[in-house]
Design an enzyme around this catalytic site. Structure first.
Site, mmCIF file in Angstrom:
data_model
loop_
_atom_site.group_PDB
_atom_site.id
_atom_site.type_symbol
_atom_site.label_atom_id
_atom_site.label_comp_id
_atom_site.label_asym_id
_atom_site.label_seq_id
_atom_site.Cartn_x
_atom_site.Cartn_y
_atom_site.Cartn_z
ATOM 1 N N SER A 27 0.827 -1.223 0.000
ATOM 2 C CA SER A 27 0.000 0.000 0.000
ATOM 3 C C SER A 27 0.856 1.264 0.000
ATOM 4 C CB SER A 27 -0.916 0.002 1.222
ATOM 5 O OG SER A 27 -0.160 -0.097 2.416
ATOM 6 N N ASN A 115 -2.261 -2.374 13.423
ATOM 7 C CA ASN A 115 -3.691 -2.052 13.390
ATOM 8 C C ASN A 115 -4.007 -0.732 14.087
ATOM 9 O OD1 ASN A 115 -3.767 -4.466 12.157
ATOM 10 N ND2 ASN A 115 -4.822 -5.584 13.801
ATOM 11 N N THR A 160 -37.595 29.871 -9.454
ATOM 12 C CA THR A 160 -38.039 28.550 -9.017
ATOM 13 C C THR A 160 -38.388 27.812 -10.306
ATOM 14 O OG1 THR A 160 -40.356 29.188 -8.787
ATOM 15 C CG2 THR A 160 -38.988 29.402 -6.817
ATOM 16 N N HIS A 161 -38.109 26.557 -10.358
ATOM 17 C CA HIS A 161 -38.288 25.753 -11.590
ATOM 18 C C HIS A 161 -37.491 26.343 -12.761
ATOM 19 C CE1 HIS A 161 -41.852 23.963 -9.544
ATOM 20 N NE2 HIS A 161 -42.004 25.200 -9.109
ATOM 21 N N SER A 282 -11.652 26.923 -27.353
ATOM 22 C CA SER A 282 -11.857 25.706 -28.147
ATOM 23 C C SER A 282 -10.736 25.584 -29.172
ATOM 24 C CB SER A 282 -13.208 25.804 -28.856
ATOM 25 O OG SER A 282 -13.187 25.022 -30.037
ATOM 26 N N LYS A 288 -15.046 30.614 -28.979
ATOM 27 C CA LYS A 288 -15.500 30.009 -27.720
ATOM 28 C C LYS A 288 -14.773 30.529 -26.476
ATOM 29 C CE LYS A 288 -18.173 27.302 -27.141
ATOM 30 N NZ LYS A 288 -18.231 25.845 -27.214
ATOM 31 N N ASN A 290 -15.227 29.105 -22.597
ATOM 32 C CA ASN A 290 -15.992 28.084 -21.864
ATOM 33 C C ASN A 290 -15.745 28.122 -20.362
ATOM 34 O OD1 ASN A 290 -16.883 27.114 -24.368
ATOM 35 N ND2 ASN A 290 -15.073 25.799 -24.548
ATOM 36 N N GLU A 295 -17.557 23.386 -14.972
ATOM 37 C CA GLU A 295 -17.948 22.070 -15.488
ATOM 38 C C GLU A 295 -17.153 20.947 -14.826
ATOM 39 O OE1 GLU A 295 -19.459 22.857 -20.014
ATOM 40 O OE2 GLU A 295 -17.310 22.979 -19.663
ATOM 41 N N TYR A 322 -9.636 -6.320 12.978
ATOM 42 C CA TYR A 322 -9.029 -5.788 11.750
ATOM 43 C C TYR A 322 -9.218 -6.765 10.614
ATOM 44 C CZ TYR A 322 -5.742 -4.061 8.310
ATOM 45 O OH TYR A 322 -5.191 -3.596 7.145
ATOM 46 N N GLN A 327 -7.582 -1.699 4.622
ATOM 47 C CA GLN A 327 -6.505 -0.962 3.959
ATOM 48 C C GLN A 327 -7.091 -0.077 2.845
ATOM 49 O OE1 GLN A 327 -2.599 -2.781 3.251
ATOM 50 N NE2 GLN A 327 -3.037 -2.598 1.087
ATOM 51 N N LYS A 330 -8.400 4.133 2.751
ATOM 52 C CA LYS A 330 -7.673 5.378 2.534
ATOM 53 C C LYS A 330 -7.805 5.964 1.116
ATOM 54 C CE LYS A 330 -4.276 3.275 4.870
ATOM 55 N NZ LYS A 330 -5.241 2.353 5.502
HETATM 56 N N1 ARG Z 1 -1.500 -1.296 5.372
HETATM 57 C C1 ARG Z 1 -2.421 -1.664 6.401
HETATM 58 C C2 ARG Z 1 -3.680 -0.806 6.337
HETATM 59 O O1 ARG Z 1 -3.629 0.222 5.732
HETATM 60 C C3 ARG Z 1 -1.783 -1.503 7.731
HETATM 61 C C4 ARG Z 1 -2.305 -2.410 8.759
HETATM 62 C C5 ARG Z 1 -1.893 -3.784 8.441
HETATM 63 N N2 ARG Z 1 -2.315 -4.671 9.439
HETATM 64 C C6 ARG Z 1 -2.297 -6.000 9.261
HETATM 65 N N3 ARG Z 1 -2.714 -6.718 10.231
HETATM 66 N N4 ARG Z 1 -1.921 -6.532 8.132
HETATM 67 O O2 ARG Z 1 -4.705 -1.132 6.872
#
Ligand code: ARG
Length: 505
Positions: A27, A115, A160-161, A282, A288, A290, A295, A322, A327, A330
């Site tokens: 990750s 975790n 309105t509308h 454009s 143009k 724009n 948008e 967990y 993971q 994020k």
């Molecule tokens: N990269 C993991 C995450 O974002 C970190 C935690 C990993 N924990 C584990 N037990 N493998 O969640």
């Protein structure tokens, strides 16, 4: 039997991971932005371990030395994260172990799990992002307030509308957005409060048998309090969902603003003109100009909605504890912050330089019976007729005029039609009653469009914004103070002080 895995967690493994597994599970791209937060969290954790006598002064010195070096090396581009180390946490720990040796570096992870570690990093990062977002919203609100201040008397048709409804002022329109965005501020603030609790010390899911001090880590990380229940901490991602929902609604409003800017700047509407710096052309049609920013704001909204659905869908099937699915919490939030903040970065400038065509607004407000309700209201007040009856009379007159292609401003015809309904008014009276400016001033009810109300709201909204700005500032200070405190402790330890002697204030 010897283990042949080189992973920090490799004890029970008898062979290396396949590169496919490494690629699939790593990750690094996502959590590399958490490096400074990961290091801060580790500094605090180590300080707490030493303070509690779980590691020695010498251990702490070594750990803090190499964590500081990791931080500066990362900043200087000398600490390059390796995907084969899986994530940001393992990269930092490996750096430490390589630098300090396992007899020191190997102690950092005592009484901690990735975790709770990843949660610390994410909480710290989200706090900053929420404050940046709130600052962006404030900036946008200020742009609207400045439009409002300049245009409390500028009449335009309120819609309105998407049909002419009643006269409003341009300032009233602008304050509506500030009023909306202040609710976004409340939601962002609520999300902040939820995120500003310390997850560290939950460990893998069950707490720990070491005598850790969660209050100390809470203080050194600048959190308002501790998120207590270890299994809840590890299992829950409300602190990601709440900001995402706040961003989703914020983006909805930005998208609606985008929509309004798009059609207000069309030839047909011709209500506003974009500054050249905020428009694009454009490749084939030389004429143009724009409204691409508006948008793209509208067009990127789906990404933020998708992010919220992504997270909710992720969470709905998870048992407590967990799960590696987490993971994936994020990327959606990071992406949503990126989209929202880029919109908030550019829209204030677009608005500050937007040129409103006030002549056109005045022409429109007179052209299409926007003051019809005023005439009905006049008949109610002056003639004592029930509103429903007055509505019918005025409706008849509008219908009659529209059929002949005329407007109220064809005064003689308007007067004649009124007369046929048994209402006698001079042309001067009519001009007075049907004047959009008068209508504007008359709508003095609380929260209405009258210049007096808009001025009052501008000042109250401005006041609320200042309070929010102040709160943002205090929170930034709270974070900074805690970080400085961590650095202060680190400095004392690196200067040779035993942790028992270190001053924490
Ligand atoms: N990269 C993991 C995450 O974002 C970190 C935690 C990993 N924990 C584990 N037990 N493998 O969640």
């Amino acid at each position: 039997m010897m283990n042949t895995s080189t992973k920090l967690w490799g004890g029970r493994f008898r062979s290396e991971l396949s590169t496919e597994t490494e690629d699939f599970t790593q990750s690094i791209d996502v959590d590399s932005r958490l490096i400074p937060h990961d290091i801060w969290g580790s500094q605090v954790h180590a300080i707490m371990l030493a303070r509690q006598g779980i590691i020695s002064d010498e251990d702490l010195q070594q750990i803090l030395h190499w964590l500081s070096k990791a931080e500066s090396d990362f900043r200087d581009g000398k600490f390059v994260l390796k995907p084969e180390k899986e994530d940001v946490h393992m990269n930092v720990e490996s750096y430490l172990i390589e630098g300090a040796g396992s007899e020191y570096g190997g102690k950092l992870h005592t009484a901690r799990s990735r975790n709770d570690q990843v949660l610390v990093d994410a909480h710290l990062y989200i706090r900053e992002q929420l404050l940046d977002t709130q600052q962006g919203v404030s900036h946008l609100c200020r742009a609207f307030l400045s439009i409002a201040q300049d245009h409390t008397e500028t009449v335009m048709p309120g819609y309105t509308h998407t049909q002419h409804a009643q006269p409003i002022s341009l300032g009233f329109w602008a304050t509506a957005y500030v009023s909306m965005f202040l609710r976004d501020q409340k939601r962002l603030n609520a999300a902040y409060q939820l995120a500003n609790l310390n997850p560290l010390g939950a460990c893998a899911l069950a707490g720990t048998s070491f005598s850790i001090d969660r209050n100390l880590t809470t203080e050194l990380l600048g959190f308002d309090g501790t998120h207590e229940h270890a299994l809840d901490v590890i299992s829950s991602r409300d602190f990601i969902a709440e900001p995402l929902f706040a961003l989703t609604l914020l983006m909805t409003t930005l998208s609606r603003l985008g929509e309004e800017i798009v059609y207000w700047t069309t030839y047909e509407f011709n209500i506003a003109t974009l500054d050249d710096a905020y428009a694009t052309g454009s490749s084939i049609m030389p004429q143009k100009k724009n409204a691409d920013i508006a948008e793209l704001t509208r067009g990127r909204t789906g990404k933020v909605y998708a992010a919220l659905m992504d997270l909710l869908t992720n969470l709905k099937g998870l048992p407590t504890g967990y799960n590696r699915d987490l993971q994936e919490d994020k990327p959606p939030l990071w992406g949503a912050f990126d989209v929202v903040q880029s919109c908030l970065g550019i829209l204030p400038g677009l608005l500050e330089t937007l040129d409103f065509n006030t002549d056109r607004l005045e022409l429109l407000v007179n052209a299409n019976f926007a003051t019809a309700t005023e005439l009905a209201n006049f008949l109610v007040s002056e003639r004592g007729l029930p509103f429903r009856k007055c509505h019918e009379i005025v409706g008849n007159i509008v219908g009659g005029l529209a059929k002949q292609g005329k407007t109220f401003e064809d005064w003689a015809e308007t007067q004649e039609l009124l007369r046929s309904e048994g209402i006698d008014l001079s042309i001067t009276q009519l001009q007075h009653i049907l004047d959009p400016k008068r209508s504007l001033h008359n709508n003095r009810s609380r929260g209405g469009t009258s210049p007096a109300e808009v001025k009052r709201m501008v000042s109250e909204l401005g006041e609320k914004l200042s309070q929010i700005d102040n709160q943002i500032h205090l929170r930034q200070e709270q974070i900074n103070t805690a970080y400085q405190k961590t650095l202060g402790v680190t400095e004392q330890v690196l200067g040779g002080k035993a942790i028992a002697e270190v001053c924490f204030n």
